[in-house]
Each structure stands twice: as structure tokens, then as C-alpha cells.
Design a protein around this motif. Structure first.
Motif, PDB file in Angstrom:
ATOM      1  N   VAL C 273      85.099  70.419  18.272  1.00 48.06           N
ATOM      2  CA  VAL C 273      83.690  70.363  18.665  1.00 48.06           C
ATOM      3  C   VAL C 273      82.909  71.368  17.846  1.00 48.06           C
ATOM      4  CG1 VAL C 273      82.061  70.794  20.530  1.00 48.06           C
ATOM      5  CG2 VAL C 273      84.240  69.681  21.026  1.00 48.06           C
ATOM      6  N   ARG C 274      81.809  70.915  17.272  1.00 44.49           N
ATOM      7  CA  ARG C 274      80.939  71.833  16.545  1.00 44.49           C
ATOM      8  C   ARG C 274      79.631  71.974  17.294  1.00 44.49           C
ATOM      9  NH1 ARG C 274      81.497  73.126  10.428  1.00 44.49           N
ATOM     10  NH2 ARG C 274      83.687  73.662  10.618  1.00 44.49           N
ATOM     11  N   LEU C 275      79.304  73.207  17.660  1.00 44.19           N
ATOM     12  CA  LEU C 275      78.040  73.441  18.339  1.00 44.19           C
ATOM     13  C   LEU C 275      76.962  73.595  17.294  1.00 44.19           C
ATOM     14  CD1 LEU C 275      79.236  76.087  20.915  1.00 44.19           C
ATOM     15  CD2 LEU C 275      78.756  73.687  21.354  1.00 44.19           C
ATOM     16  N   THR C 276      75.788  73.047  17.577  1.00 42.89           N
ATOM     17  CA  THR C 276      74.669  73.244  16.665  1.00 42.89           C
ATOM     18  C   THR C 276      73.707  74.230  17.312  1.00 42.89           C
ATOM     19  OG1 THR C 276      73.629  71.340  17.679  1.00 42.89           O
ATOM     20  CG2 THR C 276      74.836  70.960  15.634  1.00 42.89           C
ATOM     21  N   GLY C 277      72.715  74.689  16.563  1.00 45.11           N
ATOM     22  CA  GLY C 277      71.664  75.529  17.125  1.00 45.11           C
ATOM     23  C   GLY C 277      72.153  76.887  17.609  1.00 45.11           C
ATOM     24  N   GLU C 278      71.292  77.572  18.345  1.00 47.39           N
ATOM     25  CA  GLU C 278      71.589  78.934  18.782  1.00 47.39           C
ATOM     26  C   GLU C 278      71.354  79.091  20.271  1.00 47.39           C
ATOM     27  OE1 GLU C 278      69.724  81.971  16.338  1.00 47.39           O
ATOM     28  OE2 GLU C 278      69.461  80.499  14.760  1.00 47.39           O
ATOM     29  N   ILE C 279      71.949  80.148  20.824  1.00 49.29           N
ATOM     30  CA  ILE C 279      71.755  80.474  22.234  1.00 49.29           C
ATOM     31  C   ILE C 279      70.265  80.783  22.453  1.00 49.29           C
ATOM     32  CG2 ILE C 279      72.238  82.937  21.908  1.00 49.29           C
ATOM     33  CD1 ILE C 279      73.815  82.830  24.558  1.00 49.29           C
ATOM     34  N   SER C 280      69.699  80.241  23.524  1.00 44.94           N
ATOM     35  CA  SER C 280      68.277  80.467  23.759  1.00 44.94           C
ATOM     36  C   SER C 280      68.012  80.659  25.237  1.00 44.94           C
ATOM     37  CB  SER C 280      67.484  79.271  23.231  1.00 44.94           C
ATOM     38  OG  SER C 280      66.262  79.168  23.918  1.00 44.94           O
ATOM     39  N   GLU C 281      67.345  81.755  25.569  1.00 45.83           N
ATOM     40  CA  GLU C 281      67.119  82.082  26.976  1.00 45.83           C
ATOM     41  C   GLU C 281      66.231  81.065  27.684  1.00 45.83           C
ATOM     42  OE1 GLU C 281      65.905  86.216  27.504  1.00 45.83           O
ATOM     43  OE2 GLU C 281      67.193  86.669  25.788  1.00 45.83           O
ATOM     44  N   GLU C 282      65.474  80.290  26.894  1.00 45.43           N
ATOM     45  CA  GLU C 282      64.631  79.240  27.468  1.00 45.43           C
ATOM     46  C   GLU C 282      65.405  78.382  28.463  1.00 45.43           C
ATOM     47  OE1 GLU C 282      61.183  78.594  26.249  1.00 45.43           O
ATOM     48  OE2 GLU C 282      61.774  80.693  25.936  1.00 45.43           O
ATOM     49  N   GLN C 283      66.658  78.090  28.093  1.00 46.45           N
ATOM     50  CA  GLN C 283      67.463  77.161  28.875  1.00 46.45           C
ATOM     51  C   GLN C 283      67.743  77.645  30.295  1.00 46.45           C
ATOM     52  OE1 GLN C 283      68.282  74.068  28.081  1.00 46.45           O
ATOM     53  NE2 GLN C 283      66.995  74.448  26.307  1.00 46.45           N
ATOM     54  N   VAL C 284      67.667  78.956  30.504  1.00 51.66           N
ATOM     55  CA  VAL C 284      68.002  79.497  31.818  1.00 51.66           C
ATOM     56  C   VAL C 284      67.059  78.942  32.877  1.00 51.66           C
ATOM     57  CG1 VAL C 284      68.174  81.612  33.176  1.00 51.66           C
ATOM     58  CG2 VAL C 284      68.987  81.570  30.816  1.00 51.66           C
ATOM     59  N   ARG C 285      65.838  78.654  32.476  1.00 55.17           N
ATOM     60  CA  ARG C 285      64.851  78.195  33.461  1.00 55.17           C
ATOM     61  C   ARG C 285      64.998  76.710  33.790  1.00 55.17           C
ATOM     62  NH1 ARG C 285      61.125  80.771  30.065  1.00 55.17           N
ATOM     63  NH2 ARG C 285      62.200  82.752  30.094  1.00 55.17           N
ATOM     64  N   LYS C 286      65.807  75.999  33.011  1.00 55.96           N
ATOM     65  CA  LYS C 286      65.941  74.566  33.286  1.00 55.96           C
ATOM     66  C   LYS C 286      67.077  74.328  34.280  1.00 55.96           C
ATOM     67  CE  LYS C 286      63.779  73.415  29.049  1.00 55.96           C
ATOM     68  NZ  LYS C 286      64.055  73.377  27.632  1.00 55.96           N
ATOM     69  N   PRO C 287      66.941  73.304  35.112  1.00 56.28           N
ATOM     70  CA  PRO C 287      67.941  73.091  36.163  1.00 56.28           C
ATOM     71  C   PRO C 287      69.279  72.556  35.653  1.00 56.28           C
ATOM     72  CG  PRO C 287      66.297  71.341  36.203  1.00 56.28           C
ATOM     73  CD  PRO C 287      65.853  72.327  35.167  1.00 56.28           C
ATOM     74  N   GLY C 288      69.261  71.826  34.560  1.00 55.32           N
ATOM     75  CA  GLY C 288      70.472  71.127  34.123  1.00 55.32           C
ATOM     76  C   GLY C 288      71.448  72.014  33.396  1.00 55.32           C
ATOM     77  N   CYS C 289      72.402  71.380  32.695  1.00 60.54           N
ATOM     78  CA  CYS C 289      73.377  72.115  31.903  1.00 60.54           C
ATOM     79  C   CYS C 289      72.642  72.884  30.814  1.00 60.54           C
ATOM     80  CB  CYS C 289      74.373  71.139  31.277  1.00 60.54           C
ATOM     81  SG  CYS C 289      75.438  71.938  30.056  1.00 60.54           S
ATOM     82  N   ARG C 290      72.998  74.157  30.677  1.00 63.63           N
ATOM     83  CA  ARG C 290      72.256  75.007  29.742  1.00 63.63           C
ATOM     84  C   ARG C 290      72.646  74.760  28.301  1.00 63.63           C
ATOM     85  NH1 ARG C 290      72.047  80.299  33.759  1.00 63.63           N
ATOM     86  NH2 ARG C 290      70.712  79.182  35.208  1.00 63.63           N
ATOM     87  N   LEU C 291      73.706  73.995  28.111  1.00 65.48           N
ATOM     88  CA  LEU C 291      74.179  73.769  26.751  1.00 65.48           C
ATOM     89  C   LEU C 291      73.533  72.537  26.119  1.00 65.48           C
ATOM     90  CD1 LEU C 291      76.316  75.069  24.793  1.00 65.48           C
ATOM     91  CD2 LEU C 291      77.884  73.295  25.518  1.00 65.48           C
ATOM     92  N   THR C 292      72.802  71.761  26.894  1.00 63.64           N
ATOM     93  CA  THR C 292      72.335  70.463  26.376  1.00 63.64           C
ATOM     94  C   THR C 292      71.783  70.473  24.959  1.00 63.64           C
ATOM     95  OG1 THR C 292      70.483  70.790  27.867  1.00 63.64           O
ATOM     96  CG2 THR C 292      72.010  69.023  28.415  1.00 63.64           C
ATOM     97  N   PRO C 293      70.897  71.418  24.565  1.00 65.30           N
ATOM     98  CA  PRO C 293      70.355  71.314  23.202  1.00 65.30           C
ATOM     99  C   PRO C 293      71.418  71.484  22.113  1.00 65.30           C
ATOM    100  CG  PRO C 293      69.236  73.031  24.458  1.00 65.30           C
ATOM    101  CD  PRO C 293      70.377  72.564  25.280  1.00 65.30           C
ATOM    102  N   ARG C 294      72.558  72.042  22.446  1.00 65.31           N
ATOM    103  CA  ARG C 294      73.556  72.339  21.425  1.00 65.31           C
ATOM    104  C   ARG C 294      74.798  71.470  21.539  1.00 65.31           C
ATOM    105  NH1 ARG C 294      74.842  78.545  21.521  1.00 65.31           N
ATOM    106  NH2 ARG C 294      75.625  78.023  19.462  1.00 65.31           N
ATOM    107  N   CYS C 295      74.912  70.730  22.605  1.00 68.76           N
ATOM    108  CA  CYS C 295      76.144  70.004  22.867  1.00 68.76           C
ATOM    109  C   CYS C 295      76.115  68.629  22.211  1.00 68.76           C
ATOM    110  CB  CYS C 295      76.335  69.855  24.377  1.00 68.76           C
ATOM    111  SG  CYS C 295      77.800  68.902  24.809  1.00 68.76           S
ATOM    112  N   PRO C 296      77.164  68.295  21.463  1.00 75.35           N
ATOM    113  CA  PRO C 296      77.176  66.994  20.791  1.00 75.35           C
ATOM    114  C   PRO C 296      77.322  65.828  21.767  1.00 75.35           C
ATOM    115  CG  PRO C 296      79.249  68.151  20.427  1.00 75.35           C
ATOM    116  CD  PRO C 296      78.351  69.099  21.117  1.00 75.35           C
ATOM    117  N   PHE C 297      77.685  66.112  23.015  1.00 73.78           N
ATOM    118  CA  PHE C 297      77.934  65.020  23.961  1.00 73.78           C
ATOM    119  C   PHE C 297      76.814  64.860  24.978  1.00 73.78           C
ATOM    120  CE2 PHE C 297      82.067  67.160  23.043  1.00 73.78           C
ATOM    121  CZ  PHE C 297      82.523  66.237  22.121  1.00 73.78           C
TER     122      PHE C 297
END
Ligand SMILES: Nc1ncnc2c1ncn2[C@@H]1O[C@H](COP(=O)(O)OP(=O)(O)OP(=O)(O)O)[C@@H](O)[C@H]1O
Ligand SMILES: Nc1ncnc2c1ncn2[C@@H]1O[C@H](COP(=O)(O)OP(=O)(O)O)[C@@H](O)[C@H]1O
Ligand code: SF4
Ligand SMILES: [Mg+2]
Ligand SMILES: [Mg+2]
Lengths: 283, 335, 341
Positions: C273-297
Motif C-alpha cells: 500500500v502506498r499512501l499519498t499526501g500528508e498528515i493534516s489536522e483538518e481531518q480531525v474535525r471530520k466524522p469519518g475515517c481520518r485517512l480518507t484523503p490518503r487512502c487508496p481504498f
């Protein structure tokens, strides 16, 4: 676990040469040497010279072999008076600055360490104290109380407390969460022990540099207070008062009365500031 | 001080006759000998060859002299450093002693550099795009608009989303990975023949490290340029470069094709370094005993002798020279 | 005196930590660095937390040592709840939980000799005579393989590796039950790294100390850890035994980390699995999985809140796909086989 202290005596002692070398380094800094000279003159000079209040034959005599700096309007020898005045000025300067450090440094450290409301309160108080023009503040208090030397010292110290408070606070702040401070907390040390043992020694350089500047500043305040007439009164030998006394004669060509005590202030202040620089940049 | 060139006839490897892009020979750099009396010689005869269109890694622990070698090549040695001996040639042109104007032309021209901290290599008061355009304009003489467009193109190629808009941002508005991409764009803006990357990913998380390295390789390959990648991580070297040079205490201990060297190290230090990256099981991580030597004078013996498992008396007789053994070069009397 | 050797050394429940900062305009910003994590550390065990920087690993440790206040949750140290405990009362308990810092040079007072830094720990809580302290210090330094004389130097006069050994010696002087190791090797050279890791494992085997290990370096974690928790943006996304994590990782984030670490040891199951993008605190405020912007699946259902769910072999994973349809994220065959260590 029986305590036979001489069991192995593994403690290898420290090389004891540090202190001597530190002294050597100190002497290689020119401003320190000049300051030392000024202090020595203030301490021992008066023993070699006459009474600063002794009247001579001539008033307002120009500098000569007898009177190196000339004489003043009361016919007193200005050189003798400048040397005697060094005692008072330096003493007031040092004591005032020392009192200010003693109050300001722990308060500033505590403010940074505690943070929160305590910090905010101290900061606001010192800000409002600093918002007044120093001289005006001092003037106000001196005229309210009666001007005596201890009162002057207290006042000069007071207006300097905020300076140390804020300086120490900003120097301590980055140390509060430094790893070695956290480590001391892990060792079960309390706030005050940590402040005394780990925080303050690491800010002492900044504070001592400021101390030197502050002594200079205290001397200037004292001189300024005397100059505007609420500080030390003539004929007590004090540089600021002497400058004020001599200022009137300037326009008549008798420049020496004000010039020499003025130069003494200048030289002392410059030296102290230079020392501060050397502390900051040295070691 | 001999700038005569490699006429000694011993170091002609495979592809003999072809002049490498970069040749460093016996580079020795010292500091001090000044007032505090402390003399140090951190580079003790570094020899290195980077052929054209080749990716080479320079691997070694902290203080082994990797960065210093790179700064010598760029003519950017820190103040107080002196080249005591040796030669650095860019395709036959001697760079030691070259005048500053010439070096300035080369830097950012034929040789580009990428440092560890991207924020320190970009000017915080100019926009990222503006800085890259400026470099292009100065080095190629293109017009303002043209340079600007090329800068945006480059940023786009580096995978910066919405490049035209991001070009007018400042570095502090970029994340760590983005900033490193912008630095790469700047480094590549003048179509260098050699890109020197000094630990370009060390501050980054492994996931980002991978992204940035992939990009560097792809770009270098596409441009037919050579790469000198400085890293302390032998796993990165293995993953990214076809050639490897391992440094220790200011000397190259072994160099050659990465696969060959990492499959079976000929130099005990290389072997030890490789083992330090392989974990056997719980509680058993390979450790090299002792510490790196301090280089306060010229070496008289193999610098690794004190920590080496295979050490013998002959290791202490003199400093082992780099010898060609098959496809690689090894500095070890036992090899 | 306490519960002895049964029961966990440390038990953390639903721990939350908010950092409150103010921006230039003095507006208050709340950043949730730790968002409801629970775990327990058993005696003699190494529990590791891995994840990219900014995921909140260090914050967890600092809260446990009460170096910073927690926002919510509970922490039991040897059975005693410590979060609500006033500092003064906790001070005596500090002897049970100690810390080794990432940068040894920052962890020692630059003005003090190393010995006087060690003495503070040797004299913990009073009660030892000076001679006893001296003996304890010398022994502790010998235990980490250094000559006691070295302690008369200042921190800047010894190498990083030596200083890290001294830092370990220092925390062991109080005989803690739990040692928090915050990136203990990441400021050290690779040739020294192994020395420190082996030393720590040796000490654990000898003294039975529990470690809470935080590290970037997945090689170090592999060598030291018994159990591993993978943390992303304040949450655990996968917890399991070391081999479950290293050989049969399920969560896409865990697999991305392992892939990027360029490990050449344990063979991994499933597609890389290759993750794209970078860790971003923005995601903490969203209800769903915090990895979504970086997850290939990632797909639509990933925007729903994800819970840590058991997978049957004793591990917990915070990804619905990994639990329900492992094949869809490149995990083939063996998913439910159980194994122990
Ligand atoms: N400006 C300088 N003055 C004195 N010595 C220096 C200077 N710069 C580097 N050195 C010394 O030269 C040696 C090599 O340094 P260099 O920066 O090349 O190491 P490196 O291999 O890049 O290490 P790292 O992995 O830590 O970046 C070191 O021992 C260092 O102390
Ligand atoms: N003292 C602090 N004040 C405000 N935010 C902080 C502080 N310390 C850490 N943070 C934030 O908390 C998050 C987690 O940080 P940290 O625990 O240091 O992560 P890690 O150790 O995993 O790298 C980060 O977003 C970081 O910016
Ligand atoms: S829940 Fe979706 S986005 Fe999150 S890790 Fe699983 S597949 Fe990826
Ligand atoms: Mg370097
Ligand atoms: Mg951290």
C-alpha cells in the motif's frame, strides 16, 4: 546495604582549575578591568584625598596643578568631589539594581513557570508601571515622600523591578517545557527547587548583563533626579547634583564645574553598558 | 595540489576511456590550526566517480564527511576550511582553485543542490514561483513571462496540485513535502547535469520520504541527469541508486554497484553498517562497538581498525587505499 | 505492598487531550492531539505506539507522566487513578513511571555536571545517604556500560550515544515499574542505535520493567515491542501483537507505514500500500475515517464514523473494509488464522 562509605571511594574529583581560569578570562575583557578600576577608585580614592566639603581659597578657579578639575562656586575642589561622589552614585546604583533583581527575577520566573492568571496579573501591573515615564513616576513619589537617600534607592529599585520581571519571564518561558526541566519533575522535584536549581542558573547570564545596564540606568536616574532638584542636594557630593550646580556657570565660560562630573557619569555608564555587552557575547 | 588529472593509470574501471561526469580524487580538507590550536581534518582523501546519467548514493554516519564533500564540489566550503590536497573535476575541468564567478555559473547551472531543510533553501519573503522564475531568467536569459510559465510548469511536473495558484504562495504556506517538491523544481530549473541532494528527506516521515524520493528519481531519470544522493540510511540508498559509496571518518571505504555491494560487502565497515539495518529478532540488533574516531591529524592507519572485528597488524601499518576489485573499489587490506 | 505482579502496570481509558492555543489575533484554537485512546501495559512488556509525527504519540506519554494535563479519560498507574490526583500527591508515585527523552542533550541541564543530574534521581524522595547515592549512581552508570568517572563531565562533553545511556541510567535510578521511551534512538547514529536498543532489552529482561515505546523507526519497534498500536491523528487505527502488525497488517495506514519503512525483514501479507499526501489536522474535525484523503481504498462509506473493531484473531482495526471485506483492500486468504507469540 550497610554504609561503609570508604568501600570503594569511586568518586573521582573534579579538576579544580576552573575558577582560576575563569578569573583569567574575566581580566581579558577590557570593560571589566575599567569597571574594576572605577570601583576601586570609589572605594579607596577618598582615603587619599581631602574632605569634599573643605573650602579652598578661590571660587570657580580653572583647572590647574593644585586643583586638577578646578574649583566650584563654593571654592571646593572638584576633583576631590568627583571621586567622593563615585561612592554615593555607585552605591545607590548597585543597591537599587540589586533590590530590583532580587524582586524582579523570582517574580518573573514564577510568572513564566506558573503561567495563567498569576502571570497575566504580574504582567499587567508591570506594564502599567512601565507605561509611566520613569522620571515622572520617580518625581511624583519623591515629592510625595521626602527625598532622602534610602527613599531614592527604593524608588529607583521600584521602577526597575518590571524590567527584570519581564526579562526573566521571557528568558524562563522557553525553559519551562525544556526536557531537562521535565526530567527534574520526573525526579520528583518541586516547583521552587526546579526554579532555583535549573531555571534561574540558565538565565543568569541574561540577567547579569541586564544588571550591569541597570546599574548604569540607576545612576542616570539618580543624577537626573538630582539634576531636576529633587534628588541629592548640594553640597553633598553627587555627580548629578554637581552637574546641575555647574550648569549655570557654563554660559559664563566656567565649563569645568559641570563638565567633570558629567564626564564621570558618562564614563561609568558607558563602561557598565560595555560590560553588559561582554557578558552577553562572552563565554 | 596536483591538478594533473588521472594519469596514474590504476583507476580505470569498466567503461575505461569515458570521462566520468564528476571525479573527486584524494580530496583532503582541514579546519583550523588557528588560535585555539585545534586542527581537524574531516576529509582524509576522498575519492569518488559519478558517471553520466547515474544515480549514486553517498552513505555514512553523522560526521563522516558527506556534506563536506558535497560543499567542496559546489565550491561552498565553510569558512576556515582549507583544501589540503586533491582534485575535483567536472568532466575534465578542475574545480579546485576555479574562480568564484565560474563556480557561481556552475552552481544552479550544471550542478544543482537540494538541502535537507526545504524551508531554509527558499526565501521566505518571495513567492515560491517568483524565486524559481528568477533562477530560470538569470541562468537562461529567458523573458519574465516565459520564465514564469516555465516555473509553473516545473511545479506542476513536481506534482504540486493547482500549480499556477500555488506558485504565488510563500514557503510558509507550503507543507514540508510540498516545500521539498518546490526545492526540487528550483534545483531542476536549469537542467543540471548533476543534482546533489543532501539528506533531502531526513526531516520527513517515511511515507513522505518515499514520495519525495520517487519524484527525485523519476525526474533525474527523465532528464538524463546524474544524482549524488547523500543519506545515512543504507535502505534508502539501496532503494534509489544504482551506485553506492560508503564513507567513514573522511574516507570512502567502498564503492560500486549497489546490488553487488549490499549483497556482499567487501569492506567490514560496509558489512557492519548493513547489519545494523537488519533486525534478527527481539533484543538482537546489530551494534558496532565503540565510537567514530576524532580526526585531529592525518590518519596513519585504517580509521575503522579500532572497531573492526577482522582487524590485524597489517591494518595499522598505513591507511588502506581504494583498490579496484571486480566492479567495485574497496579500501581494506583484507579484501 | 501494591498489587504486586498481577494486573497491568498502566491502564489508560478513553484518554483525550486538547491543546488550546491562541493565534496572532488571540482567537482560541482547540487542537485535539489525542482522541479517546485506551490500552493497558502489562509488567515486563513493551507496548509500542507508532505513527507519523504529529499523530499524538509524545502527547500520550506526557499526559501519563502528568507533565501536561489531560482533558478527559482515566489513567490507572499500579491500580491508582492518577489524572485527578494533585501534583503534590502524585510526586511520590513518580518513582514508578519514568521517561527517557528523544534528545539526550536537551534532557540534561547544560550547566550541571551529569553527576548532579543523576543525583537528583538517586536522592528521590530523600532517605538515602550521600554515600549510598554515590554508590547507586556509580553502579547505574556501570550497568549501562560506562565508566563512573564520566559523570563528572558536562552533557556537552560526552557523545550523544553515551549521553543517552546516561539518560537511561538516570531514569533507572529510581527503579521504575514503567519507562516511557520517547524516540530513544532517533537522535543517534545507526551504529549506536543497536547499542541502545540491545541495552534496553537487556535491562527489561533483567529487571522486568514495562516499556511504553514511541518511535518512528519501525526497525527499533520490531526489535523491542511485544505489542504495537498504530496511531493516526490522535486515534489508534490498529492494535495487535508485533507479528500481527508486522507480518499481517490489515489497516491501510499500517501497511503504508510498513511499506515506506523499507524493511527487508518479515515478509508481509497482502498487496503493498502506498499512501499519498500528508498528515493534516483538518481531518480531525471530520466524522469519518481520518485517512480518507490518503487512502487508496477510500470510498463513500469511509466518511461514516469508524470504530475500532476486533477481527477475530485478537487484534483491533479501525477500518470497515479491513474487517468486512479484506479482499477489497488487497488482503488475500489468511485473515482469521490465529497465532500467539
Ligand atoms: N564549519 C565547520 N567547522 C569545523 N568543522 C566542521 C565544519 N563543518 C563540518 N565540520 C566537521 O567535518 C566533519 C564532517 O562533517 P559533515 O557535515 O560533512 O558530516 P556529514 O557526514 O554530512 O554528517 P551528517 O550526517 O551529520 O550531516 C565533522 O566532523 C564536522 O565536525
Ligand atoms: N505544547 C503544544 N501546544 C499545542 N499543540 C501541541 C503541543 N504539543 C503537541 N501539539 C500538537 O499535538 C499534535 C500531536 O503532537 P505530538 O504528540 O508531539 O505528536 P508525535 O509525538 O506523534 O509526533 C500535533 O498536531 C502537535 O502540533
Ligand atoms: S475506512 Fe476507508 S479510508 Fe479509512 S482506512 Fe479503511 S478503506 Fe481507507
Ligand atoms: Mg550532513
Ligand atoms: Mg514526538
Amino acid at each position: 546495604m550497610t554504609a561503609t562509605a570508604d568501600g570503594q571511594a569511586p568518586a573521582v574529583s573534579k579538576p579544580p582549575r576552573r575558577r582560576a581560569r575563569a578569573a583569567g578570562r574575566l581580566l581579558r575583557r577590557p570593560a571589566f578591568v575599567v569597571l574594576l578600576l572605577i570601583v576601586l577608585i570609589a572605594l579607596f580614592g577618598p582615603f587619599f584625598l581631602g574632605d569634599p566639603l573643605e573650602l579652598g581659597p578661590d571660587t570657580l578657579a580653572a583647572p590647574s596643578m593644585q586643583n586638577w578639575f578646578g574649583t566650584d562656586q563654593f571654592s571646593m575642589d572638584i576633583f576631590t568631589r568627583v571621586v567622593h561622589a563615585a561612592r554615593l552614585d555607585l552605591l545607590v546604583g548597585f543597591i537599587a539594581a540589586a533590590l530590583a533583581v532580587l524582586a524582579g527575577m523570582p517574580l518573573g520566573a514564577l510568572a513564566a513557570y506558573r503561567g495563567g492568571a498569576f502571570d497575566t496579573l504580574l504582567l499587567r501591573v508591570s506594564e502599567s508601571l512601565q507605561a509611566f515615564p520613569t522620571l515622572l513616576l520617580a518625581l511624583g513619589i519623591v515629592t510625595a515622600l521626602s527625598p532622602s537617600i534610602p527613599v531614592l534607592v527604593m524608588i529607583i529599585a521600584l521602577v526597575n523591578v518590571p524590567v527584570y520581571l519581564r526579562l526573566t519571564r521571557s528568558a524562563v518561558q522557553p525553559l519551562v517545557n525544556a526536557d531537562f526541566v521535565l526530567a527534574a519533575r520526573c525526579a520528583g522535584k518541586g516547583q521552587f527547587t526546579i526554579l532555583r536549581r535549573h531555571v534561574l542558573p540558565n538565565v543568569s547570564e541574561v540577567v547579569f548583563a541586564q544588571f550591569s545596564v541597570n546599574v548604569a540606568w540607576a545612576i542616570q536616574i539618580l543624577a537626573a533626579l538630582s539634576f531636576v532638584g529633587v534628588g541629592v542636594k548640594l553640597p553633598t557630593p553627587e555627580w548629578g547634583a554637581m552637574v546641575r550646580g555647574g550648569a549655570d556657570y557654563m554660559i559664563y565660560g566656567q565649563w569645568w564645574v559641570a563638565l567633570f562630573p558629567g564626564l564621570a557619569i558618562l564614563a561609568t555608564v558607558l563602561t557598565l553598558n560595555q560590560v553588559a555587552d561582554e557578558i552577553r557575547h562572552g563565554s | 595540489m596536483n591538478a594533473g588529472g588521472g594519469m596514474d593509470g590504476i583507476d580505470r574501471g569498466p567503461g575505461a576511456g569515458e570521462i566520468p561526469l564528476l571525479t573527486v580524487e584524494d580530496l583532503t580538507v582541514g579546519f583550523g590550526g588557528g588560535e585555539d590550536g585545534g586542527m581537524s581534518i574531516p576529509l582524509q582523501g576522498v575519492s569518488l566517480r559519478v558517471p553520466r546519467a547515474t544515480r549514486m548514493s553517498l552513505v555514512g554516519e553523522s560526521g563522516s564527511g558527506k556534506s563536506l564533500t558535497a560543499s567542496a564540489v559546489l565550491g561552498l566550503l565553510p569558512e576556515g576550511a582549507r583544501v589540503l590536497r586533491g582534485s575535483i573535476r567536472l568532466e575534465g575541468e578542475e574545480l579546485i582553485g576555479a574562480d568564484e564567478r565560474r563556480m557561481r555559473r556552475l552552481r544552479g547551472g550544471r550542478i544543482a543542490i537540494m538541502f535537507q531543510n526545504p524551508r531554509a533553501s527558499l526565501n521566505p519573503v518571495h513567492t515560491v514561483g517568483g524565486q524559481i522564475a528568477e533562477v530560470i531568467r538569470v541562468h537562461s536569459g529567458a523573458g519574465r513571462r516565459e520564465s514564469r510559465n516555465r516555473a509553473v510548469d516545473l511545479l506542476d511536473q513536481m506534482g504540486i496540485p493547482d500549480a499556477r495558484r500555488r506558485a504565488s504562495d510563500y514557503v510558509h504556506q507550503y507543507s514540508g513535502g510540498m516545500a521539498q517538491r518546490a526545492v526540487l523544481a528550483m534545483a531542476l530549473s536549469c537542467r543540471p547535469d548533476l543534482l546533489i541532494a543532501d539528506e533531502p528527506t531526513t526531516g520527513l516521515d517515511a511515507t513522505l520520504q518515499q514520495q519525495v524520493l520517487d519524484l527525485v528519481i523519476e525526474q533525474v531519470k527523465a532528464r538524463g541527469a546524474s544524482l549524488l544522493l547523500i543519506t545515512h540510511d543504507i535502505a534508502i540508498a539501496r532503494q534509489t541508486c544504482e551506485q553506492i559509496a560508503v564513507m567513514y571518518a573522511g574516507r570512502v571505504m567502498e564503492s560500486g554497484p549497489t546490488e553487488e555491494v549490499t549483497a556482499a560487502a567487501a569492506n567490514p565497515y560496509t558489512a557492519a553498517l548493513l547489519k545494523a539495518f537488519v533486525t534478527v529478532d527481539r533484543g538482537r540488533m546489530y551494534a558496532i562497538p565503540g565510537t567514530v574516531p576524532t580526526l585531529s591529524g592525518p590518519l596513519a592507519e585504517c580509521p575503522f581498525a579500532d572497531r573492526c572485528e577482522m582487524v590485524g597488524p597489517e591494518c595499522r601499518e598505513r591507511v588502506p587505499e581504494l583498490r579496484r576489485i571486480g566492479g567495485r573499489e574497496v579500501a581494506c587490506v583484507k579484501a | 505492598m501494591r498489587e504486586g505482579m498481577n494486573g497491568p502496570v498502566l491502564e489508560v481509558g478513553e484518554l483525550v487531550k486538547d491543546y488550546v492555543t491562541r493565534d496572532a489575533k488571540l482567537r482560541q484554537r482547540v487542537a485535539r492531539a489525542v482522541d479517546g485512546i485506551s490500552f493497558a501495559v502489562q509488567p515486563g512488556e513493551t507496548f509500542a505506539i507508532v505513527g507519523e509525527s504529529g499523530s499524538g504519540k509524545s502527547t500520550v506519554g506526557r499526559v501519563l507522566l502528568k507533565l501536561t494535563d489531560a482533558t478527559e479519560g482515566n489513567v490507572h498507574l499500579l491500580g491508582e487513578e492518577i489524572l485527578g490526583m494533585p501534583e503534590r500527591r502524585f510526586r511520590a508515585l513518580r518513582r514508578h513511571i519514568q521517561m527517557v527523552f528523544q534528545d539526550p542533550l536537551a534532557a540534561f541541564d547544560p550547566r550541571a555536571t551529569i553527576r548532579s543530574s543523576l543525583r537528583e534521581f538517586a536522592g528521590f524522595g530523600g532517605g538515602r545517604s550521600r554515600a549510598e547515592q554515590n554508590r547507586a549512581i556509580d553502579q547505574a552508570i556501570r550497568d549501562v556500560g560506562l565508566p563512573p568517572e564520566i559523570s563528572w563531565r558536562r552533557p556537552s562533553q560526552v557523545s550523544g550515544g553515551q549521553l543517552q545511556r546516561l539518560s537511561i541510567a538516570r531514569s533507572l535510578l529510581v527503579k521504575p515499574q514503567l519507562l516511557f521511551l520517547d524516540e530513544p534512538t532517533s537522535s543517534l547514529d545507526v551504529s549506536i542505535r543497536g547499542q541502545i536498543v540491545n541495552l534496553l532489552v537487556e535491562i527489561q529482561d533483567r529487571e522486568g520493567i514495562a516499556y511504553l515505546l514511541v518511535a518512528h523507526d519501525l526497525r527499533v519497534v520490531y526489535v523491542m515491542a511485544h505489542r504495537v498500536a498504530v496511531m493516526y491523528l490522535g486515534q489508534f487505527v490498529e492494535i495487535g501483537t508485533r507479528d500481527q502488525i508486522y507480518e499481517r497488517a490489515r489497516h491501510p495506514y499500517t501497511r503504508g507505514l510498513l511499506e515506506a519503512a523499507l524493511l527487508d525483514e518479515p515478509a508481509r501479507a497482502g498487496d503493498p500500500v502506498r499512501l499519498t499526501g500528508e498528515i493534516s489536522e483538518e481531518q480531525v474535525r471530520k466524522p469519518g475515517c481520518r485517512l480518507t484523503p490518503r487512502c487508496p481504498f477510500a470510498e463513500a462509506r469511509c466518511d461514516e464514523p469508524q470504530q475500532l473493531r476486533p477481527t477475530g484473531d485478537g487484534r483491533l482495526v479501525r477500518c470497515w473494509k479491513a474487517v468486512e471485506v479484506p479482499v477489497s483492500i488487497g488482503l488475500h486468504g489468511s485473515g482469521s488464522s490465529s497465532e500467539g507469540r
